[in-house]
Design a protein around this motif. Structure first.
Motif, PDB file in Angstrom:
ATOM      1  N   THR A   9       0.839  -1.204   0.000  1.00 12.38           N
ATOM      2  CA  THR A   9       0.000   0.000   0.000  1.00 12.38           C
ATOM      3  C   THR A   9       0.871   1.251   0.000  1.00 12.38           C
ATOM      4  N   ARG A  10       1.900   1.262   0.818  1.00  9.02           N
ATOM      5  CA  ARG A  10       2.824   2.409   0.841  1.00  9.02           C
ATOM      6  C   ARG A  10       3.458   2.617  -0.536  1.00  9.02           C
ATOM      7  N   ARG A  11       3.838   1.513  -1.175  1.00  8.28           N
ATOM      8  CA  ARG A  11       4.456   1.587  -2.502  1.00  8.28           C
ATOM      9  C   ARG A  11       3.472   2.167  -3.522  1.00  8.28           C
ATOM     10  N   ARG A  12       2.228   1.704  -3.483  1.00  3.69           N
ATOM     11  CA  ARG A  12       1.207   2.233  -4.409  1.00  3.69           C
ATOM     12  C   ARG A  12       0.978   3.718  -4.168  1.00  3.69           C
ATOM     13  N   ILE A  13       0.969   4.125  -2.910  1.00  3.54           N
ATOM     14  CA  ILE A  13       0.774   5.541  -2.584  1.00  3.54           C
ATOM     15  C   ILE A  13       1.937   6.366  -3.121  1.00  3.54           C
ATOM     16  N   LEU A  14       3.162   5.908  -2.897  1.00  6.78           N
ATOM     17  CA  LEU A  14       4.332   6.646  -3.402  1.00  6.78           C
ATOM     18  C   LEU A  14       4.326   6.736  -4.928  1.00  6.78           C
ATOM     19  N   ASP A  15       3.989   5.635  -5.592  1.00  6.54           N
ATOM     20  CA  ASP A  15       3.940   5.642  -7.061  1.00  6.54           C
ATOM     21  C   ASP A  15       2.871   6.610  -7.566  1.00  6.54           C
ATOM     22  N   PHE A  21       2.359  14.446  -8.408  1.00  2.30           N
ATOM     23  CA  PHE A  21       3.218  15.614  -8.199  1.00  2.30           C
ATOM     24  C   PHE A  21       4.016  15.955  -9.457  1.00  2.30           C
ATOM     25  N   ALA A  22       4.452  14.960 -10.200  1.00  2.61           N
ATOM     26  CA  ALA A  22       5.205  15.219 -11.427  1.00  2.61           C
ATOM     27  C   ALA A  22       4.333  15.920 -12.459  1.00  2.61           C
ATOM     28  N   THR A  23       3.050  15.614 -12.455  1.00  2.00           N
ATOM     29  CA  THR A  23       2.121  16.225 -13.411  1.00  2.00           C
ATOM     30  C   THR A  23       1.643  17.602 -12.960  1.00  2.00           C
ATOM     31  N   HIS A  24       1.336  17.744 -11.666  1.00  2.00           N
ATOM     32  CA  HIS A  24       0.663  18.953 -11.186  1.00  2.00           C
ATOM     33  C   HIS A  24       1.484  19.807 -10.230  1.00  2.00           C
ATOM     34  N   GLY A  25       2.637  19.321  -9.803  1.00  2.00           N
ATOM     35  CA  GLY A  25       3.402  20.058  -8.806  1.00  2.00           C
ATOM     36  C   GLY A  25       2.762  19.929  -7.439  1.00  2.00           C
ATOM     37  N   LEU A  26       3.403  20.529  -6.453  1.00  2.17           N
ATOM     38  CA  LEU A  26       2.889  20.471  -5.088  1.00  2.17           C
ATOM     39  C   LEU A  26       1.568  21.225  -4.967  1.00  2.17           C
ATOM     40  N   ALA A  27       1.522  22.433  -5.494  1.00  2.00           N
ATOM     41  CA  ALA A  27       0.313  23.254  -5.342  1.00  2.00           C
ATOM     42  C   ALA A  27      -0.885  22.659  -6.074  1.00  2.00           C
ATOM     43  N   GLY A  28      -0.675  22.084  -7.236  1.00  2.00           N
ATOM     44  CA  GLY A  28      -1.793  21.579  -8.030  1.00  2.00           C
ATOM     45  C   GLY A  28      -2.188  20.140  -7.742  1.00  2.00           C
ATOM     46  N   ALA A  29      -1.360  19.417  -7.030  1.00  2.00           N
ATOM     47  CA  ALA A  29      -1.654  18.006  -6.738  1.00  2.00           C
ATOM     48  C   ALA A  29      -2.818  17.897  -5.760  1.00  2.00           C
ATOM     49  N   ARG A  30      -3.540  16.796  -5.873  1.00  2.00           N
ATOM     50  CA  ARG A  30      -4.684  16.550  -5.000  1.00  2.00           C
ATOM     51  C   ARG A  30      -4.537  15.179  -4.346  1.00  2.00           C
ATOM     52  N   VAL A  31      -4.649  15.171  -3.022  1.00  2.00           N
ATOM     53  CA  VAL A  31      -4.551  13.912  -2.282  1.00  2.00           C
ATOM     54  C   VAL A  31      -5.694  12.983  -2.670  1.00  2.00           C
ATOM     55  N   ASP A  32      -6.855  13.548  -2.988  1.00  2.00           N
ATOM     56  CA  ASP A  32      -7.986  12.716  -3.428  1.00  2.00           C
ATOM     57  C   ASP A  32      -7.611  11.900  -4.664  1.00  2.00           C
ATOM     58  N   LYS A  39      -5.574   3.352  -4.948  1.00  2.00           N
ATOM     59  CA  LYS A  39      -6.573   2.446  -4.362  1.00  2.00           C
ATOM     60  C   LYS A  39      -6.361   2.347  -2.855  1.00  2.00           C
ATOM     61  N   ALA A  40      -6.199   3.522  -2.245  1.00  2.00           N
ATOM     62  CA  ALA A  40      -5.939   3.602  -0.803  1.00  2.00           C
ATOM     63  C   ALA A  40      -6.868   4.643  -0.182  1.00  2.00           C
ATOM     64  N   ASN A  41      -7.168   4.457   1.046  1.00  2.00           N
ATOM     65  CA  ASN A  41      -7.972   5.397   1.813  1.00  2.00           C
ATOM     66  C   ASN A  41      -7.170   6.686   2.035  1.00  2.00           C
ATOM     67  N   LYS A  42      -7.815   7.819   1.856  1.00  2.00           N
ATOM     68  CA  LYS A  42      -7.142   9.105   2.025  1.00  2.00           C
ATOM     69  C   LYS A  42      -6.556   9.242   3.435  1.00  2.00           C
ATOM     70  N   GLN A  43      -7.306   8.772   4.447  1.00  2.00           N
ATOM     71  CA  GLN A  43      -6.810   8.855   5.820  1.00  2.00           C
ATOM     72  C   GLN A  43      -5.556   7.993   6.015  1.00  2.00           C
TER      73      GLN A  43
END
Length: 193
Positions: A9-15, A21-32, A39-43
């Motif tokens: 799960t950690r690996r999927r989240i990092l990927d 982040f590579a597409t949208h940068g920090l400001a434009g990225a969305r955790v959702d 395929k992970a819970n936001k929390q």
């Protein structure tokens, strides 16, 4: 019910975070979006990595460490190092983009970057303390040029890239040839000036 594989799960989240982040940068990225892609819970993302800024920092460090591990530094053969770094950047364009976003949105080096570049410069200084007459080029300056040349095509302005060769083999050859000239810079050519 199958047990949850926390490491997977950690690996999927990092990927997913790397791609976001590579597409949208920090400001434009969305955790959702990261959560959906991973395929992970936001929390769960917050539990593992903290807030979005902390996740971004983790992704940057992970990408830098991955590049360091994948591209062995060869101070006595900078031509091969530059060519291998070029190959890595061609195969992992998200890693270069994430570092560009980081430079734009969070300038400054991480401790890991400082440590690994210091090691490279120290290794290079042991092999070749200077390039050119009277230390004209310091080992750190040579590293700047090597890294810049290896990433030149990826970072070139789009209009210039359109005019340049699109053949990665030719790009790699040009990089290798340029580094060869730099590292075989003859001291006596300085005295001719």
């Amino acid at each position: 019910m199958a047990p949850r594989d926390a490491e997977a799960t950690r690996r999927r989240i990092l990927d997913a975070a790397l791609a976001e982040f590579a597409t949208h940068g920090l400001a434009g990225a969305r955790v959702d979006r990261i959560a959906v892609t991973a395929k992970a819970n936001k929390q769960l993302i917050y539990a593992y990595y903290g807030n979005k800024d902390q996740l971004f920092d983790t992704v940057v460090e992970h990408a830098f460490q991955h590049a360091h591990d994948a591209v062995p530094f060869t101070p006595d053969d900078l031509v091969s190092y530059a060519a291998t770094l070029f190959d890595y950047l061609v195969e992992h364009p998200d890693h270069l983009r994430i570092h560009e976003w980081r430079r734009l949105e969070r300038p400054g080096a991480t401790e890991l970057e400082r440590q690994l570049f210091n090691e490279k410069v120290d290794d290079l200084a042991e092999v070749q303390p200077n390039y050119g007459k009277k230390g004209r080029f310091s080992p750190a300056d040579v590293m700047v040029i090597v890294v810049a040349l290896a990433s030149a095509w990826a970072l070139a302005p789009a209009a210039l890239r359109d005019l340049a060769t699109h053949d990665p083999k030719q790009q790699r050859s040009l990089i290798a040839g340029s580094i060869h000239v730099l590292t075989h810079y003859r001291q006596d050519s300085d005295t001719a000036r």
